[in-house]
Motif scaffolding. Structure first.
Motif, PDB file in Angstrom:
ATOM      1  N   THR A   1     121.267  29.488  -1.111  1.00 40.10           N
ATOM      2  CA  THR A   1     122.202  29.458  -2.234  1.00 40.10           C
ATOM      3  C   THR A   1     122.989  28.153  -2.172  1.00 40.10           C
ATOM      4  N   VAL A   2     123.136  27.516  -3.324  1.00 39.77           N
ATOM      5  CA  VAL A   2     123.999  26.344  -3.426  1.00 39.77           C
ATOM      6  C   VAL A   2     125.321  26.780  -4.049  1.00 39.77           C
ATOM      7  N   LEU A   3     126.412  26.465  -3.386  1.00 38.11           N
ATOM      8  CA  LEU A   3     127.740  26.690  -3.951  1.00 38.11           C
ATOM      9  C   LEU A   3     128.219  25.357  -4.516  1.00 38.11           C
ATOM     10  N   PHE A   4     128.477  25.321  -5.802  1.00 36.35           N
ATOM     11  CA  PHE A   4     128.925  24.098  -6.467  1.00 36.35           C
ATOM     12  C   PHE A   4     130.446  24.086  -6.567  1.00 36.35           C
ATOM     13  N   TYR A   5     131.037  23.008  -6.099  1.00 39.21           N
ATOM     14  CA  TYR A   5     132.487  22.835  -6.121  1.00 39.21           C
ATOM     15  C   TYR A   5     132.847  21.551  -6.853  1.00 39.21           C
ATOM     16  N   GLU A   6     134.102  21.482  -7.304  1.00 39.51           N
ATOM     17  CA  GLU A   6     134.692  20.240  -7.801  1.00 39.51           C
ATOM     18  C   GLU A   6     135.959  19.967  -6.991  1.00 39.51           C
ATOM     19  N   ASP A   7     136.080  18.751  -6.499  1.00 42.24           N
ATOM     20  CA  ASP A   7     137.215  18.370  -5.655  1.00 42.24           C
ATOM     21  C   ASP A   7     138.412  18.030  -6.535  1.00 42.24           C
ATOM     22  N   GLN A   8     139.413  18.892  -6.523  1.00 42.71           N
ATOM     23  CA  GLN A   8     140.584  18.709  -7.379  1.00 42.71           C
ATOM     24  C   GLN A   8     141.452  17.540  -6.930  1.00 42.71           C
ATOM     25  N   ASP A   9     141.346  17.127  -5.680  1.00 41.42           N
ATOM     26  CA  ASP A   9     142.076  15.936  -5.242  1.00 41.42           C
ATOM     27  C   ASP A   9     141.564  14.698  -5.962  1.00 41.42           C
ATOM     28  N   VAL A  10     140.256  14.645  -6.197  1.00 41.46           N
ATOM     29  CA  VAL A  10     139.681  13.533  -6.945  1.00 41.46           C
ATOM     30  C   VAL A  10     140.201  13.552  -8.376  1.00 41.46           C
ATOM     31  N   VAL A  11     140.225  14.729  -8.983  1.00 44.85           N
ATOM     32  CA  VAL A  11     140.709  14.877 -10.361  1.00 44.85           C
ATOM     33  C   VAL A  11     142.165  14.436 -10.459  1.00 44.85           C
ATOM     34  N   LYS A  12     142.999  14.908  -9.544  1.00 48.04           N
ATOM     35  CA  LYS A  12     144.418  14.557  -9.572  1.00 48.04           C
ATOM     36  C   LYS A  12     144.630  13.065  -9.330  1.00 48.04           C
ATOM     37  N   GLY A  13     143.830  12.491  -8.447  1.00 47.16           N
ATOM     38  CA  GLY A  13     143.936  11.064  -8.181  1.00 47.16           C
ATOM     39  C   GLY A  13     143.634  10.235  -9.412  1.00 47.16           C
ATOM     40  N   LEU A  14     142.613  10.636 -10.164  1.00 47.40           N
ATOM     41  CA  LEU A  14     142.266   9.930 -11.391  1.00 47.40           C
ATOM     42  C   LEU A  14     143.335  10.125 -12.460  1.00 47.40           C
ATOM     43  N   GLN A  15     143.929  11.307 -12.511  1.00 53.01           N
ATOM     44  CA  GLN A  15     145.011  11.552 -13.468  1.00 53.01           C
ATOM     45  C   GLN A  15     146.192  10.629 -13.196  1.00 53.01           C
ATOM     46  N   GLN A  16     146.479  10.406 -11.929  1.00 54.62           N
ATOM     47  CA  GLN A  16     147.579   9.519 -11.567  1.00 54.62           C
ATOM     48  C   GLN A  16     147.236   8.059 -11.831  1.00 54.62           C
ATOM     49  N   GLN A  17     145.987   7.698 -11.553  1.00 52.94           N
ATOM     50  CA  GLN A  17     145.564   6.312 -11.695  1.00 52.94           C
ATOM     51  C   GLN A  17     145.393   5.903 -13.158  1.00 52.94           C
ATOM     52  N   PHE A  18     144.926   6.858 -13.978  1.00 52.58           N
ATOM     53  CA  PHE A  18     144.673   6.575 -15.398  1.00 52.58           C
ATOM     54  C   PHE A  18     145.427   7.615 -16.232  1.00 52.58           C
ATOM     55  N   ALA A  19     146.743   7.468 -16.296  1.00 48.47           N
ATOM     56  CA  ALA A  19     147.605   8.472 -16.922  1.00 48.47           C
ATOM     57  C   ALA A  19     147.266   8.715 -18.389  1.00 48.47           C
ATOM     58  N   ALA A  20     146.778   7.696 -19.069  1.00 49.51           N
ATOM     59  CA  ALA A  20     146.458   7.862 -20.490  1.00 49.51           C
ATOM     60  C   ALA A  20     145.345   8.884 -20.721  1.00 49.51           C
ATOM     61  N   TYR A  21     144.507   9.117 -19.709  1.00 43.62           N
ATOM     62  CA  TYR A  21     143.395  10.059 -19.823  1.00 43.62           C
ATOM     63  C   TYR A  21     143.629  11.335 -19.007  1.00 43.62           C
ATOM     64  N   ALA A  22     144.859  11.535 -18.570  1.00 40.94           N
ATOM     65  CA  ALA A  22     145.144  12.624 -17.619  1.00 40.94           C
ATOM     66  C   ALA A  22     144.637  13.986 -18.090  1.00 40.94           C
ATOM     67  N   ASP A  23     144.823  14.270 -19.365  1.00 36.66           N
ATOM     68  CA  ASP A  23     144.411  15.585 -19.870  1.00 36.66           C
ATOM     69  C   ASP A  23     142.897  15.761 -19.878  1.00 36.66           C
ATOM     70  N   ASN A  24     142.178  14.651 -19.884  1.00 41.34           N
ATOM     71  CA  ASN A  24     140.718  14.725 -19.984  1.00 41.34           C
ATOM     72  C   ASN A  24     140.012  14.900 -18.647  1.00 41.34           C
ATOM     73  N   PHE A  25     140.638  14.486 -17.559  1.00 39.33           N
ATOM     74  CA  PHE A  25     139.913  14.505 -16.286  1.00 39.33           C
ATOM     75  C   PHE A  25     139.477  15.904 -15.849  1.00 39.33           C
ATOM     76  N   PRO A  26     140.280  16.953 -16.042  1.00 38.61           N
ATOM     77  CA  PRO A  26     139.764  18.295 -15.712  1.00 38.61           C
ATOM     78  C   PRO A  26     138.544  18.674 -16.548  1.00 38.61           C
ATOM     79  N   ILE A  27     138.542  18.246 -17.825  1.00 42.98           N
ATOM     80  CA  ILE A  27     137.391  18.514 -18.696  1.00 42.98           C
ATOM     81  C   ILE A  27     136.182  17.733 -18.203  1.00 42.98           C
ATOM     82  N   TRP A  28     136.383  16.471 -17.868  1.00 42.40           N
ATOM     83  CA  TRP A  28     135.275  15.640 -17.402  1.00 42.40           C
ATOM     84  C   TRP A  28     134.742  16.120 -16.060  1.00 42.40           C
ATOM     85  N   SER A  29     135.620  16.712 -15.264  1.00 36.48           N
ATOM     86  CA  SER A  29     135.171  17.301 -14.001  1.00 36.48           C
ATOM     87  C   SER A  29     134.204  18.453 -14.261  1.00 36.48           C
TER      88      SER A  29
END
Length: 199
Positions: free
Chosen positions: A95-123
């Motif tokens: 079985t493969v368990l698929f995860y998304e690393d929320q630290d990566v998402v939060k880091g991108l939200q901080q780095q590119f604030a204009a797209y912050a709302d989109n990063f969870p969707i893009w994840s």
């Protein structure tokens, strides 16, 4: 139309009748899964997808954890059907368990604030692409699979059992193994309801 990629996509179908005899070695299957995820695209090349690959007894253990999580939630008179379904997933080779690393998402939200709302969707896009890539690669290797979603009920138990980082969010599970039954044809809705082409 003849196209190598489309031919591979056509092989990717849901298989519920799984067995433990893989047509390739366990090591090769693990490497195949990792490479498929590595090659899957992600927004900003975030590479936010993570995977836990469970073989043999470890895979069976996961589906036992799902049973334990669901048992209090499913009426006793209905649990037999649930248990039978989960046992069919455990019957596979892994079985493969698929995860998304929320630290990566939060880091991108901080780095590119204009797209912050989109990063969870893009994840979510990233994990979907990774899942499709793995499923297609497995199918191309002659390995059956299906995509399941028993998150979030099993999240805590899996995190504890395999020491999963707290920032990893479980998004899907893919039991895989040998094809123990023919795979049925996939029905398609009428193209006119799905596509509009202008030239």
């Amino acid at each position: 139309m003849s196209n190598t990629a489309l031919n591979s996509f056509t092989k990717r179908r849901t298989q519920y009748s799984l067995g433990k005899q893989l047509p390739i070695s366990q090591a090769d299957a693990g490497a195949l899964i990792q490479e498929a995820i590595r090659q899957a695209p992600s927004a900003f090349n975030s590479q936010s997808s993570r995977a836990v690959i469970l073989f043999s007894a470890e895979s069976v253990k996961f589906w036992e954890l799902v049973k334990d999580a669901l048992r209090p939630m499913v009426p006793a008179e209905s649990f037999g059907a649930t248990e039978k379904k989960l046992d069919s997933f455990a019957a596979g080779a892994g079985t493969v368990l698929f995860y998304e690393d929320q630290d990566v998402v939060k880091g991108l939200q901080q780095q590119f604030a204009a797209y912050a709302d989109n990063f969870p969707i893009w994840s979510e896009h990233s994990t979907g692409i990774a899942q499709f890539a793995v499923w297609t690669a497995l199918a191309e290797a002659g390995i059956g699979a299906s995509l399941q979603h028993y998150n979030p009920v099993v999240d805590d138990a899996a995190q504890k059992e395999w020491d999963i980082p707290a920032s990893w969010k479980l998004r899907a599970q893919m039991p895989f193994g040998s094809n123990e039954a023919p795979i049925g044809d996939k029905p398609f809705m009428d193209d006119a309801q799905r596509f509009r082409v202008f030239a």
